[in-house]
Every structure is written in structure tokens, then in C-alpha cells.
Design a protein around this motif. Structure first.
Motif, PDB file in Angstrom:
ATOM      1  N   GLU A 193      90.077  85.634 -24.492  1.00  0.00           N
ATOM      2  CA  GLU A 193      91.498  85.912 -24.265  1.00  0.00           C
ATOM      3  C   GLU A 193      92.086  84.905 -23.286  1.00  0.00           C
ATOM      4  OE1 GLU A 193      95.342  87.786 -23.839  1.00  0.00           O
ATOM      5  OE2 GLU A 193      93.834  87.705 -25.438  1.00  0.00           O
ATOM      6  N   THR A 194      91.344  84.595 -22.214  1.00  0.00           N
ATOM      7  CA  THR A 194      91.808  83.622 -21.225  1.00  0.00           C
ATOM      8  C   THR A 194      91.892  82.234 -21.839  1.00  0.00           C
ATOM      9  OG1 THR A 194      90.756  84.921 -19.477  1.00  0.00           O
ATOM     10  CG2 THR A 194      91.383  82.665 -18.928  1.00  0.00           C
ATOM     11  N   LEU A 195      90.901  81.868 -22.635  1.00  0.00           N
ATOM     12  CA  LEU A 195      90.922  80.564 -23.298  1.00  0.00           C
ATOM     13  C   LEU A 195      92.096  80.457 -24.265  1.00  0.00           C
ATOM     14  CD1 LEU A 195      87.101  80.143 -24.033  1.00  0.00           C
ATOM     15  CD2 LEU A 195      88.439  78.946 -22.295  1.00  0.00           C
ATOM     16  N   ASP A 196      92.440  81.577 -24.893  1.00  0.00           N
ATOM     17  CA  ASP A 196      93.537  81.581 -25.849  1.00  0.00           C
ATOM     18  C   ASP A 196      94.885  81.480 -25.157  1.00  0.00           C
ATOM     19  OD1 ASP A 196      94.673  81.904 -28.497  1.00  0.00           O
ATOM     20  OD2 ASP A 196      95.187  83.947 -27.920  1.00  0.00           O
ATOM     21  N   ARG A 197      94.992  82.056 -23.973  1.00  0.00           N
ATOM     22  CA  ARG A 197      96.275  82.121 -23.268  1.00  0.00           C
ATOM     23  C   ARG A 197      96.550  80.906 -22.381  1.00  0.00           C
ATOM     24  NH1 ARG A 197     100.376  86.092 -24.128  1.00  0.00           N
ATOM     25  NH2 ARG A 197      99.358  87.898 -25.062  1.00  0.00           N
ATOM     26  N   THR A 198      95.523  80.151 -22.026  1.00  0.00           N
ATOM     27  CA  THR A 198      95.670  79.098 -21.026  1.00  0.00           C
ATOM     28  C   THR A 198      95.251  77.745 -21.581  1.00  0.00           C
ATOM     29  OG1 THR A 198      93.421  79.220 -20.112  1.00  0.00           O
ATOM     30  CG2 THR A 198      95.023  80.834 -19.306  1.00  0.00           C
TER      31      THR A 198
ATOM     32  N   TYR B 113      80.820  74.304  -4.464  1.00  0.00           N
ATOM     33  CA  TYR B 113      81.187  74.612  -5.849  1.00  0.00           C
ATOM     34  C   TYR B 113      81.298  76.124  -6.013  1.00  0.00           C
ATOM     35  CZ  TYR B 113      76.588  76.491  -7.062  1.00  0.00           C
ATOM     36  OH  TYR B 113      75.463  77.270  -7.114  1.00  0.00           O
ATOM     37  N   PHE B 114      81.976  76.535  -7.080  1.00  0.00           N
ATOM     38  CA  PHE B 114      81.963  77.940  -7.469  1.00  0.00           C
ATOM     39  C   PHE B 114      81.958  78.029  -8.992  1.00  0.00           C
ATOM     40  CE2 PHE B 114      86.451  76.907  -7.161  1.00  0.00           C
ATOM     41  CZ  PHE B 114      87.069  77.611  -8.185  1.00  0.00           C
ATOM     42  N   ARG B 115      81.437  79.148  -9.473  1.00  0.00           N
ATOM     43  CA  ARG B 115      81.314  79.378 -10.905  1.00  0.00           C
ATOM     44  C   ARG B 115      82.234  80.528 -11.318  1.00  0.00           C
ATOM     45  NH1 ARG B 115      76.719  78.474 -14.212  1.00  0.00           N
ATOM     46  NH2 ARG B 115      75.538  78.087 -12.287  1.00  0.00           N
ATOM     47  N   VAL B 116      82.899  80.377 -12.466  1.00  0.00           N
ATOM     48  CA  VAL B 116      83.769  81.422 -12.999  1.00  0.00           C
ATOM     49  C   VAL B 116      83.509  81.567 -14.491  1.00  0.00           C
ATOM     50  CG1 VAL B 116      85.628  81.216 -11.297  1.00  0.00           C
ATOM     51  CG2 VAL B 116      85.638  79.744 -13.319  1.00  0.00           C
ATOM     52  N   TRP B 117      83.813  82.743 -15.008  1.00  0.00           N
ATOM     53  CA  TRP B 117      83.657  83.042 -16.427  1.00  0.00           C
ATOM     54  C   TRP B 117      85.036  83.246 -17.050  1.00  0.00           C
ATOM     55  CZ3 TRP B 117      81.055  83.126 -20.786  1.00  0.00           C
ATOM     56  CH2 TRP B 117      81.421  84.024 -21.792  1.00  0.00           C
ATOM     57  N   LEU B 118      85.271  82.659 -18.225  1.00  0.00           N
ATOM     58  CA  LEU B 118      86.527  82.801 -18.940  1.00  0.00           C
ATOM     59  C   LEU B 118      86.270  83.487 -20.273  1.00  0.00           C
ATOM     60  CD1 LEU B 118      86.657  80.044 -17.181  1.00  0.00           C
ATOM     61  CD2 LEU B 118      88.673  79.554 -18.535  1.00  0.00           C
TER      62      LEU B 118
ATOM     63  N   ALA C  40      79.915  81.984 -27.878  1.00  0.00           N
ATOM     64  CA  ALA C  40      80.796  82.798 -28.718  1.00  0.00           C
ATOM     65  C   ALA C  40      81.670  83.741 -27.904  1.00  0.00           C
ATOM     66  CB  ALA C  40      79.964  83.598 -29.722  1.00  0.00           C
ATOM     67  N   GLY C  41      81.216  84.122 -26.716  1.00  0.00           N
ATOM     68  CA  GLY C  41      81.952  85.084 -25.908  1.00  0.00           C
ATOM     69  C   GLY C  41      82.982  84.492 -24.986  1.00  0.00           C
ATOM     70  N   GLY C  42      82.934  83.179 -24.762  1.00  0.00           N
ATOM     71  CA  GLY C  42      83.879  82.557 -23.850  1.00  0.00           C
ATOM     72  C   GLY C  42      83.356  81.266 -23.264  1.00  0.00           C
ATOM     73  N   CYS C  43      83.528  81.086 -21.966  1.00  0.00           N
ATOM     74  CA  CYS C  43      83.202  79.809 -21.345  1.00  0.00           C
ATOM     75  C   CYS C  43      82.915  80.002 -19.862  1.00  0.00           C
ATOM     76  CB  CYS C  43      84.389  78.856 -21.537  1.00  0.00           C
ATOM     77  SG  CYS C  43      84.226  77.259 -20.731  1.00  0.00           S
ATOM     78  N   THR C  44      81.928  79.261 -19.349  1.00  0.00           N
ATOM     79  CA  THR C  44      81.629  79.241 -17.920  1.00  0.00           C
ATOM     80  C   THR C  44      82.022  77.877 -17.359  1.00  0.00           C
ATOM     81  OG1 THR C  44      79.797  80.803 -18.109  1.00  0.00           O
ATOM     82  CG2 THR C  44      79.816  79.387 -16.168  1.00  0.00           C
ATOM     83  N   LEU C  45      82.758  77.892 -16.269  1.00  0.00           N
ATOM     84  CA  LEU C  45      83.136  76.657 -15.586  1.00  0.00           C
ATOM     85  C   LEU C  45      82.481  76.619 -14.214  1.00  0.00           C
ATOM     86  CD1 LEU C  45      87.004  76.353 -16.173  1.00  0.00           C
ATOM     87  CD2 LEU C  45      85.175  75.296 -17.500  1.00  0.00           C
ATOM     88  N   ILE C  46      81.997  75.437 -13.835  1.00  0.00           N
ATOM     89  CA  ILE C  46      81.600  75.190 -12.452  1.00  0.00           C
ATOM     90  C   ILE C  46      82.585  74.175 -11.890  1.00  0.00           C
ATOM     91  CG2 ILE C  46      79.838  74.238 -10.918  1.00  0.00           C
ATOM     92  CD1 ILE C  46      77.716  75.286 -12.790  1.00  0.00           C
ATOM     93  N   ILE C  47      83.207  74.550 -10.787  1.00  0.00           N
ATOM     94  CA  ILE C  47      84.234  73.708 -10.177  1.00  0.00           C
ATOM     95  C   ILE C  47      83.729  73.232  -8.830  1.00  0.00           C
ATOM     96  CG2 ILE C  47      86.615  73.616  -9.368  1.00  0.00           C
ATOM     97  CD1 ILE C  47      87.206  75.819 -11.435  1.00  0.00           C
ATOM     98  N   SER C  48      83.542  71.917  -8.727  1.00  0.00           N
ATOM     99  CA  SER C  48      82.958  71.298  -7.539  1.00  0.00           C
ATOM    100  C   SER C  48      84.043  70.738  -6.620  1.00  0.00           C
ATOM    101  CB  SER C  48      81.991  70.188  -7.962  1.00  0.00           C
ATOM    102  OG  SER C  48      80.994  70.699  -8.819  1.00  0.00           O
ATOM    103  N   ASP C  49      83.588  70.103  -5.521  1.00  0.00           N
ATOM    104  CA  ASP C  49      84.506  69.541  -4.512  1.00  0.00           C
ATOM    105  C   ASP C  49      85.455  70.623  -4.006  1.00  0.00           C
ATOM    106  OD1 ASP C  49      83.374  67.007  -5.019  1.00  0.00           O
ATOM    107  OD2 ASP C  49      84.778  66.666  -6.653  1.00  0.00           O
TER     108      ASP C  49
END
Length: 240
Positions: free
Chosen positions: A70-75, A62-67, A19-28
Motif C-alpha cells: 500500500e505504501t509503495l503504491d501511494r508513494t 543507519y536505520f531499517r524500515v518496512w514498506l 511479494a509483501g513489500g520492501c525493506t529499506l536501509i537508510i544510512s548517513d
């Protein structure tokens, strides 16, 4: 601050939404993690995100980021799926050569890919901005032919601009097609847009100087000029 010169293509290996947003793990992602620290900024498809965890070894790094929402809405990042590639750029260092344009990685809005056309080895792409709203005014005043734009974080040159239809175009040479994810996106896909920050400051300063911070100032200036012309013509007629 970023340059819009994409350093590497990473791969989304995990998406966790709540409900608060999204976590992405970006590999390679090992090539951009050599000097990484927790809390560093990395632009992912042109959106400045904060590294909350990373490892240089597993899955090629890899690295992990939190969105936030607002970020999900704008991008476009909420549209992405596991296995897709994304453009990556580390924040600019003060001592390196500057080759793109000033990019904040603060996405203004998204646009839609509406058409593509091959031109020899190059690829021409056309995009359409959404209808402006009260809280998201038109970005067309900041777009000029041969001006700068960041699309998914990549610094590109505008080849044409159609203000009435909210359409603009760019051309990707073969090298650029291979180095960024944009050429792999299908027609109808959304892309992240950041207009030239210098243009934003110039426009706001001019509007403020002409009318105290409102676009009505420009209208008042034109009306005053028309009144002066009419007054001069009336004066001349009276003299005759």
C-alpha cells in the motif's frame, strides 16, 4: 505528527523487495538517531515509517524500515534507487517550536515534476497531479495560492494553482534547495504529496452540514436557491 521541516538527508544503502513489500536501509542518518528507539516513526520523503532496526555507528548511522505494498503504491519510494538521498524528519515533540505546518506524513498521492525555472538564486518548480479516479478523487480543492502543501515531506508554500490542468507550483529559496532532496529530482520524476489536513476537515464538515456527507448536498443547496429566486420573480410578475 510532523512539521514538514526536513531535519536531515539520508542515503538509501539497501533495497530488498519481495511479494509483501520492501525493506529499506537508510544510512548517513546519525544526526536523527540520537534519541531513536525501535518502533519510532520517521518520515522518509514524507511517508511515516516505523523503525525496525537502527545503529548509530556503522556507515554514519543507519536505520531499517518496512514498506507494505500500500505504501509503495501511494508513494514514490518504490521508484528510489540505492545511493539516492531522501528527506528525513523525526516525529514532532510537544515542547519544541513549531515552524512548518501540521503534517501527518500520510501521503495522499504522487505528482510529477513537469517544469522548472531558475529565478535568481531561487528555483521555481511545477507539478501535475494524476487524473482523479473513483477511489482517489481530485486533491485540487485543497490547493490554494499561498496555502500549505507537503512535497516529499517538506512544508512548502504554493505559489500558483491551475485547477483545470491539475498543475501547481512552488518556489525553493537557495537554503531550501540545499536542505531537501527535491531540487535534485529530474523533470518527470514523481514526488509525494500530502495536502493540508485542516483543509480536509473543513471541506468534509461543510459538505456534511450542507447535504449529509455528500457533495450532492451542495448541488441541492444551489438548486433550492435558484428555485427560491424563480419563485420570487414569478410572484413579482403576477402582482404586476
Amino acid at each position: 505528527m510532523f512539521t514538514g521541516l526536513i531535519e536531515h538527508l539520508g542515503t538509501i544503502s539497501s533495497i530488498q523487495r519481495d511479494a509483501g513489500g520492501c525493506t529499506l536501509i537508510i544510512s548517513d542518518s546519525a544526526p536523527i538517531l540520537a534519541d531513536c528507539h525501535i518502533g519510532d516513526s520517521i518520515a522518509v520523503n514524507g511517508a511515516c515509517l516505523t523503525v525496525t532496526e537502527f545503529d548509530k555507528v556503522p556507515l554514519g548511522g543507519y536505520f531499517r524500515v518496512w514498506l507494505a505494498n500500500e505504501t509503495l503504491d501511494r508513494t514514490d519510494l518504490g521508484d528510489r534507487k540505492t545511493g539516492e538521498q531522501v528527506n528525513l524528519e523525526r516525529a514532532m515533540l510537544a515542547h519544541v517550536r513549531f515552524g512548518g505546518h501540521f503534517v501527518q506524513a500520510h501521503v495522499d498521492t504522487t505528482a510529477t515534476i513537469i517544469r522548472r525555472e531558475h529565478d535568481g538564486d531561487s528555483l521555481r518548480l511545477w507539478f501535475q497531479l494524476p487524473e482523479p479516479t473513483a477511489d482517489r478523487p481530485s486533491l485540487m480543492p485543497y490547493l490554494i495560492p499561498k496555502g500549505y502543501i507537503a512535497i516529499d515531506g517538506a512544508s512548502l508554500t504554493l505559489t500558483e494553482v491551475n485547477d483545470s490542468q491539475r498543475i501547481f507550483g512552488v518556489m525553493l529559496v537557495q537554503h531550501t534547495q540545499e536542505k531537501i532532496a527535491l531540487a535534485r529530482k529530474a523533470d518527470g520524476a514523481r514526488v509525494n504529496i500530502e495536502v493540508d489536513m485542516v483543509g480536509k476537515y473543513v471541506r468534509k464538515s461543510v459538505i456534511a452540514a450542507l447535504g449529509g456527507g455528500s457533495e450532492d448536498g451542495m448541488r441541492r443547496l444551489v438548486e433550492k436557491a435558484v428555485e427560491n429566486v424563480v419563485a420570487e420573480q414569478t410572484k413579482s410578475t403576477s402582482v404586476v
